[in-house]
Design an enzyme around this catalytic site. Structure first.
Site, mmCIF file in Angstrom:
data_model
loop_
_atom_site.group_PDB
_atom_site.id
_atom_site.type_symbol
_atom_site.label_atom_id
_atom_site.label_comp_id
_atom_site.label_asym_id
_atom_site.label_seq_id
_atom_site.Cartn_x
_atom_site.Cartn_y
_atom_site.Cartn_z
ATOM 1 N N GLY A 1 0.749 -1.248 0.000
ATOM 2 C CA GLY A 1 0.000 0.000 0.000
ATOM 3 C C GLY A 1 0.776 1.293 0.000
ATOM 4 O O GLY A 1 0.214 2.347 -0.293
ATOM 5 N N GLY B 1 3.975 -3.601 -3.596
ATOM 6 C CA GLY B 1 3.908 -3.799 -5.042
ATOM 7 C C GLY B 1 4.306 -2.507 -5.729
ATOM 8 O O GLY B 1 5.427 -2.328 -6.200
ATOM 9 N N ARG B 2 3.365 -1.548 -5.715
ATOM 10 C CA ARG B 2 3.573 -0.269 -6.396
ATOM 11 C C ARG B 2 4.873 0.419 -5.972
ATOM 12 O O ARG B 2 5.598 0.953 -6.803
ATOM 13 C CB ARG B 2 2.405 0.665 -6.060
ATOM 14 N N CYS C 1 -10.474 4.059 -29.302
ATOM 15 C CA CYS C 1 -11.723 4.653 -29.789
ATOM 16 C C CYS C 1 -12.675 4.914 -28.645
ATOM 17 O O CYS C 1 -13.654 4.178 -28.456
ATOM 18 C CB CYS C 1 -12.357 3.743 -30.818
ATOM 19 N N GLU C 2 -12.365 5.907 -27.864
ATOM 20 C CA GLU C 2 -13.166 6.235 -26.713
ATOM 21 C C GLU C 2 -12.759 7.643 -26.259
ATOM 22 O O GLU C 2 -11.572 7.908 -26.076
ATOM 23 C CB GLU C 2 -12.855 5.204 -25.606
HETATM 24 N N1 LLP Z 1 -1.231 -7.082 -0.673
HETATM 25 C C1 LLP Z 1 -2.533 -7.221 -0.955
HETATM 26 C C2 LLP Z 1 -3.324 -8.192 -0.214
HETATM 27 C C3 LLP Z 1 -3.131 -6.429 -1.950
HETATM 28 O O1 LLP Z 1 -4.419 -6.556 -2.211
HETATM 29 C C4 LLP Z 1 -2.333 -5.487 -2.663
HETATM 30 C C5 LLP Z 1 -2.919 -4.671 -3.722
HETATM 31 C C6 LLP Z 1 -0.972 -5.391 -2.342
HETATM 32 C C7 LLP Z 1 -0.449 -6.194 -1.328
HETATM 33 C C8 LLP Z 1 -0.051 -4.441 -3.032
HETATM 34 O O2 LLP Z 1 -0.410 -3.119 -2.854
HETATM 35 P P1 LLP Z 1 0.578 -1.943 -3.340
HETATM 36 O O3 LLP Z 1 1.830 -1.995 -2.514
HETATM 37 O O4 LLP Z 1 0.861 -2.169 -4.783
HETATM 38 O O5 LLP Z 1 -0.221 -0.711 -3.111
HETATM 39 N N2 LLP Z 1 -4.892 -1.522 -9.608
HETATM 40 C C9 LLP Z 1 -4.805 -0.503 -8.577
HETATM 41 C C10 LLP Z 1 -4.166 -1.052 -7.335
HETATM 42 C C11 LLP Z 1 -4.894 -2.245 -6.766
HETATM 43 C C12 LLP Z 1 -4.183 -2.815 -5.567
HETATM 44 C C13 LLP Z 1 -4.794 -4.098 -5.154
HETATM 45 N N3 LLP Z 1 -4.142 -4.735 -4.054
HETATM 46 C C14 LLP Z 1 -4.052 0.709 -9.109
HETATM 47 O O6 LLP Z 1 -3.660 0.717 -10.277
HETATM 48 O O7 LLP Z 1 -3.889 1.694 -8.386
#
Ligand code: LLP
Length: 442
Positions: free
Chosen positions: A252, A296-297, A365-366
């Site tokens: 997150g 992740g991000r 196309c949007e």
């Molecule tokens: N752990 C769990 C259980 C999660 O559901 C997620 C992300 C993460 C870790 C990793 O989160 P991060 O560190 O990447 O914030 N598609 C959306 C983001 C969806 C995140 C879903 N879960 C976007 O493009 O902002």
């Protein structure tokens, strides 16, 4: 101390002697010529720098596991890099499990998570020796117990819970609030624990899992999350005599997409988490747990950029100027899905004066396929190469073939070397799964 998620660009970004943007020692204009556009470019140094910032931030806490959230961007080369850095993988599908396994990840360090895992996926996870499964709901407890029994194994599990913590991020990427599709409500935990202890004897409950949301800037949320999970551990210890040993706090942590964003550093997050453990473990009479973090991000977002070639433009009389690029919502759905805002720079004239306000439109196309609304950029001409920063997370992983447009390639850059890590799709790939029933054949 600052960490790389707090700056706007990959750590190796510079302007080279030819006056072009360079990342990982590679001239971005030359990369565009060599591999074509749109092109995702990933900087290995930035990935490893951030992975090490996470390790350093938690180094004084004795029991920490880092799991990379594969959903942000997963390909076999990324698995290799993060496996070398000692990370496990948070995986949410058979496809992610397969990618991790075939790329040689240490499956014992991995976790399988998700709100509607199929029996086949659970069986695959059990058979491939995935270290932990985060069980999300009552159906899954039964399915997983069956899969474990069939394999004659006892499987370590976490219970995914909704801790009831709200964060200030886009509604679609909040997950920890009470009205969420993920995990057990805290009022359902006792029933789940009773079932595990009495009925599901092939499951071994070792801890709790939560994830509050994504692109989070508030550090206090992590303190509160640890507090809620430790309190729950204490309660289960008193009520059932079960001593849980792990808490998984999800991912997150936010990153800087624009000059206006001010995310906290990885060190600040680590400090909040560790302080909360020190404050609350004794308060709730539980041992300090092993902690799992799933970024992740914040690892891959900053490490990736996208290159586009500028094409047509349109000045609406007395209105906006639209400049179109050769990609858009299919390679980066985030602006149209979450109103996400990105920063762009012209790779072949990064220093040119910001002389025009333009709207960067995609090629799909949007009308909603707009990548950046009203941004000041140098005067753009056909053939200019635009670099979009911070597209590494949830870009390729959420990409589609909308309009039957081919998915771009991805390259990894490091020390002036560039290597393909995902091939560009071809028209043959595109139709390779199509089938014409005999009766329709020409
Ligand atoms: N752990 C769990 C259980 C999660 O559901 C997620 C992300 C993460 C870790 C990793 O989160 P991060 O560190 O990447 O914030 N598609 C959306 C983001 C969806 C995140 C879903 N879960 C976007 O493009 O902002």
């Amino acid at each position: 101390m600052n960490t790389a998620n707090q700056s706007l660009k990959p750590v190796t970004t510079k302007i080279n002697s030819e006056g072009n943007l360079e990342i990982g020692g590679c001239d971005l204009v030359k990369l565009a010529e060599k591999y074509g556009t749109p092109l995702y470019v990933f900087d290995e140094t930035t990935i490893r720098t951030i992975a090490n910032e996470y390790k350093n931030a938690f180094k004084d806490y004795p029991k920490v596991s880092m799991l990379y959230a594969s959903k942000a961007f997963m390909t076999k080369a990324i698995v290799r890099i993060l496996d070398e850095e000692g990370f496990g993988f948070d995986m949410v599908s058979g496809g992610e499990i397969y990618t991790a396994y075939t790329a040689g990840a240490d499956m014992k360090k991995c976790l399988f998570n998700g709100n509607n895992k199929s029996y086949d996926e659970l069986e695959m996870a059990v058979n491939l020796g995935v270290g932990l499964i985060s069980v999300d709901n009552f159906l899954e407890l039964a399915l997983l117990n069956n899969a474990a029994k069939a394999a004659d194994k006892k499987v370590d599990i976490l219970l995914r819970v909704t801790p009831g913590i709200e964060c200030h991020t886009h509604e679609y990427i909040q997950t920890g609030h009470l009205d969420s599709k993920f995990g057990f409500d805290l009022t359902q935990v006792d029933e789940a624990v009773e079932l595990i202890l009495e009925e599901y004897t092939n499951l071994n409950l070792v801890g709790m899992h939560a994830h509050i949301g994504s692109q989070i800037f508030e550090t206090s949320i992590y303190y509160d999350e640890v507090d809620v999970l430790l309190k729950e551990m204490g309660r289960l210890k008193d009520k059932f005599g079960v001593e849980l040993t792990h808490i998984n706090l999800g991912g997150g942590l936010g990153i800087k997409y624009t000059e206006n964003d001010a995310p906290p550093s990885i060190y600040e997050i680590a400090e909040k988490i560790i302080t909360s453990i020190k404050d609350n473990a004794s308060k709730y009479n539980v041992a300090e747990p092993e902690i799992h973090i799933e970024p992740g991000r914040s690892i891959i977002g900053k490490s990736g950029i996208t290159l586009y070639t500028v094409g047509s433009s349109k000045q609406v009389p007395k209105g906006r100027k639209y400049v179109a690029v050769d990609g858009g919502m299919a390679d980066n759905p985030r602006p149209s899905l979450y109103q996400a805002v990105y920063t762009a720079q012209v790779a072949n004239k990064p220093d040119a004066e910001l002389s025009e306000t333009v709207t960067i439109a995609g090629r799909f196309c949007e009308s909603g396929d707009i990548l950046i609304k009203e941004v000041k950029l140098p005067s753009l001409e056909e053939g200019d190469i635009l670099c979009f920063y911070d597209t590494g997370a949830y870009g390729y992983s959420m990409s589609s073939n909308y309009n039957r447009v081919l998915k771009p390639a991805a390259v990894l850059v490091n020390n002036a070397q560039s290597d393909i890590i995902i091939n560009r799709e071809s028209y043959e790939h595109l139709v390779s799964l199509d089938v014409i029933p005999d009766r329709l054949k020409k």
